[in-house]
Design a protein around this motif. Structure first.
Motif, PDB file in Angstrom:
ATOM      1  N   SER A  61      48.825  47.009  39.444  1.00 39.46           N
ATOM      2  CA  SER A  61      49.097  46.339  40.724  1.00 39.46           C
ATOM      3  C   SER A  61      47.941  46.570  41.683  1.00 39.46           C
ATOM      4  O   SER A  61      47.198  47.540  41.558  1.00 39.46           O
ATOM      5  N   CYS A  62      47.831  45.668  42.652  1.00 37.60           N
ATOM      6  CA  CYS A  62      46.768  45.737  43.649  1.00 37.60           C
ATOM      7  C   CYS A  62      47.358  45.373  45.001  1.00 37.60           C
ATOM      8  O   CYS A  62      47.978  44.318  45.136  1.00 37.60           O
ATOM      9  N   THR A  63      47.204  46.256  45.998  1.00 38.08           N
ATOM     10  CA  THR A  63      47.685  45.974  47.353  1.00 38.08           C
ATOM     11  C   THR A  63      46.487  45.651  48.228  1.00 38.08           C
ATOM     12  O   THR A  63      45.502  46.388  48.231  1.00 38.08           O
ATOM     13  N   VAL A  64      46.579  44.529  48.958  1.00 36.10           N
ATOM     14  CA  VAL A  64      45.445  44.044  49.748  1.00 36.10           C
ATOM     15  C   VAL A  64      45.883  43.830  51.193  1.00 36.10           C
ATOM     16  O   VAL A  64      46.912  43.205  51.455  1.00 36.10           O
ATOM     17  N   SER A  65      45.094  44.354  52.147  1.00 34.27           N
ATOM     18  CA  SER A  65      45.260  44.035  53.559  1.00 34.27           C
ATOM     19  C   SER A  65      44.317  42.863  53.813  1.00 34.27           C
ATOM     20  O   SER A  65      43.099  42.998  53.727  1.00 34.27           O
ATOM     21  N   LEU A  66      44.886  41.704  54.089  1.00 36.88           N
ATOM     22  CA  LEU A  66      44.145  40.445  54.003  1.00 36.88           C
ATOM     23  C   LEU A  66      43.284  40.122  55.221  1.00 36.88           C
ATOM     24  O   LEU A  66      43.651  40.423  56.344  1.00 36.88           O
ATOM     25  N   ILE A  67      42.141  39.496  54.948  1.00 35.98           N
ATOM     26  CA  ILE A  67      41.285  38.888  55.972  1.00 35.98           C
ATOM     27  C   ILE A  67      40.939  37.490  55.458  1.00 35.98           C
ATOM     28  O   ILE A  67      41.060  37.222  54.251  1.00 35.98           O
ATOM     29  N   PRO A  68      40.533  36.559  56.350  1.00 31.73           N
ATOM     30  CA  PRO A  68      40.309  35.175  55.910  1.00 31.73           C
ATOM     31  C   PRO A  68      39.359  35.015  54.712  1.00 31.73           C
ATOM     32  O   PRO A  68      39.573  34.153  53.866  1.00 31.73           O
ATOM     33  N   SER A  69      38.345  35.881  54.586  1.00 26.82           N
ATOM     34  CA  SER A  69      37.411  35.736  53.455  1.00 26.82           C
ATOM     35  C   SER A  69      38.048  36.093  52.112  1.00 26.82           C
ATOM     36  O   SER A  69      37.442  35.904  51.060  1.00 26.82           O
ATOM     37  N   HIS A  70      39.289  36.609  52.120  1.00 27.02           N
ATOM     38  CA  HIS A  70      40.012  36.890  50.869  1.00 27.02           C
ATOM     39  C   HIS A  70      40.663  35.640  50.277  1.00 27.02           C
ATOM     40  O   HIS A  70      41.248  35.703  49.198  1.00 27.02           O
ATOM     41  N   SER A  71      40.604  34.508  50.979  1.00 29.30           N
ATOM     42  CA  SER A  71      41.152  33.256  50.425  1.00 29.30           C
ATOM     43  C   SER A  71      40.471  32.969  49.090  1.00 29.30           C
ATOM     44  O   SER A  71      39.253  33.121  48.962  1.00 29.30           O
ATOM     45  N   GLY A  72      41.256  32.552  48.098  1.00 27.90           N
ATOM     46  CA  GLY A  72      40.681  32.227  46.799  1.00 27.90           C
ATOM     47  C   GLY A  72      41.726  32.206  45.704  1.00 27.90           C
ATOM     48  O   GLY A  72      42.920  32.137  45.965  1.00 27.90           O
ATOM     49  N   VAL A  73      41.244  32.280  44.469  1.00 32.68           N
ATOM     50  CA  VAL A  73      42.106  32.211  43.287  1.00 32.68           C
ATOM     51  C   VAL A  73      42.206  33.606  42.685  1.00 32.68           C
ATOM     52  O   VAL A  73      41.192  34.279  42.481  1.00 32.68           O
ATOM     53  N   TYR A  74      43.431  34.049  42.409  1.00 34.91           N
ATOM     54  CA  TYR A  74      43.704  35.391  41.866  1.00 34.91           C
ATOM     55  C   TYR A  74      44.392  35.256  40.518  1.00 34.91           C
ATOM     56  O   TYR A  74      45.196  34.354  40.314  1.00 34.91           O
ATOM     57  N   TRP A  75      44.088  36.174  39.588  1.00 30.67           N
ATOM     58  CA  TRP A  75      44.773  36.195  38.299  1.00 30.67           C
ATOM     59  C   TRP A  75      44.688  37.594  37.694  1.00 30.67           C
ATOM     60  O   TRP A  75      43.974  38.455  38.199  1.00 30.67           O
ATOM     61  N   CYS A  76      45.448  37.818  36.617  1.00 32.05           N
ATOM     62  CA  CYS A  76      45.395  39.074  35.871  1.00 32.05           C
ATOM     63  C   CYS A  76      44.515  38.868  34.653  1.00 32.05           C
ATOM     64  O   CYS A  76      44.541  37.797  34.041  1.00 32.05           O
ATOM     65  N   GLU A  77      43.777  39.911  34.300  1.00 33.70           N
ATOM     66  CA  GLU A  77      42.884  39.819  33.138  1.00 33.70           C
ATOM     67  C   GLU A  77      42.934  41.134  32.366  1.00 33.70           C
ATOM     68  O   GLU A  77      42.990  42.202  32.965  1.00 33.70           O
ATOM     69  N   SER A  78      42.913  41.036  31.039  1.00 35.97           N
ATOM     70  CA  SER A  78      42.914  42.245  30.200  1.00 35.97           C
ATOM     71  C   SER A  78      41.478  42.590  29.817  1.00 35.97           C
ATOM     72  O   SER A  78      40.564  41.777  29.988  1.00 35.97           O
ATOM     73  N   GLY A  79      41.308  43.786  29.286  1.00 33.11           N
ATOM     74  CA  GLY A  79      39.983  44.209  28.827  1.00 33.11           C
ATOM     75  C   GLY A  79      39.438  43.312  27.731  1.00 33.11           C
ATOM     76  O   GLY A  79      38.222  43.144  27.586  1.00 33.11           O
ATOM     77  N   SER A  80      40.342  42.671  26.963  1.00 33.76           N
ATOM     78  CA  SER A  80      39.899  41.810  25.866  1.00 33.76           C
ATOM     79  C   SER A  80      39.742  40.347  26.292  1.00 33.76           C
ATOM     80  O   SER A  80      39.536  39.472  25.456  1.00 33.76           O
ATOM     81  N   GLY A  81      39.867  40.092  27.604  1.00 28.45           N
ATOM     82  CA  GLY A  81      39.602  38.743  28.108  1.00 28.45           C
ATOM     83  C   GLY A  81      40.804  37.820  28.214  1.00 28.45           C
ATOM     84  O   GLY A  81      40.660  36.666  28.608  1.00 28.45           O
ATOM     85  N   GLU A  82      42.007  38.283  27.840  1.00 27.30           N
ATOM     86  CA  GLU A  82      43.209  37.452  28.034  1.00 27.30           C
ATOM     87  C   GLU A  82      43.489  37.376  29.534  1.00 27.30           C
ATOM     88  O   GLU A  82      43.196  38.328  30.264  1.00 27.30           O
TER      89      GLU A  82
END
Length: 190
Positions: A61-82
């Motif tokens: 998990s990741c907790t973020v205190s947001l600012i406008p420059s954090h706008s974007g696309v987020y996803w989960c990724e494994s070490g093997s690239g999934e």
């Protein structure tokens, strides 16, 4: 159709946030959850993972205190690239911000504080609001504070402790500021 090996869970479950809000992004994984991390590509095209220069990593998990420059696309990724499906998150600036003068959150009773609504656009109809620790919601000029334009001057007493913000007639909010007022100790021996 194969489902992705992981899902990105956004809490609170929204895609639009205001700056200074906090969001938790969690990788929910089918099977082995080791090595999954939250990654993002900002609207400026900067690709990075949680805890590099943003976010606080705890497990997957990741907790973020947001600012406008954090706008974007987020996803989960494994070490093997999934990776999981991507979630688009937009972070908006507040239409107004509450400034406190003097710039502190802790005060003693009988001190005076000025609360001002600084507005990016039309400032008409902005008022300073508060919700005390007792849960009493009211605006400046009711039984506390002296309103002048979009500013409010308050001579503080302990029951004024609470959360303060600016609000427009149409219900837009600024950031919230938590103010604590301490009583004076009258029986102190010098």
């Amino acid at each position: 159709v194969l489902s992705p090996p992981a899902s990105l869970i956004v809490s609170p479950d929204r895609s639009q946030f205001y700056e200074f809000e906090s969001v938790t992004l969690s990788c929910e994984v089918q099977g082995n959850s080791v090595g999954w991390r939250v990654v993002r590509n900002t609207s400026r095209g900067i690709l990075s993972e949680c805890h590099t220069d943003w976010g606080k990593q705890q497990g997957s998990s990741c907790t973020v205190s947001l600012i406008p420059s954090h706008s974007g696309v987020y996803w989960c990724e494994s070490g093997s690239g999934e990776h999981s499906k991507a979630v688009n998150i937009t972070v908006l600036s507040y239409p107004a911000s509450l400034s406190v003068s003097p710039d502190r959150s802790q005060f003693f009773e009988h001190e005076s504080v000025s609360l001002s609504c600084e507005v990016q656009v039309n400032s008409a109809g902005r008022r300073v609001m508060r919700n005390t620790e007792r849960g009493i919601l009211s605006e400046c000029n009711t039984d506390w504070g002296k309103q002048q334009g979009s500013s409010c001057t308050v001579s503080l007493i302990p029951s004024h402790s609470g959360v303060y913000w600016c609000e427009s007639g149409s219900g837009e909010h600024s950031n919230a500021v938590n103010i604590t007022v301490h009583g004076m100790y009258t029986n102190t021996i010098y």
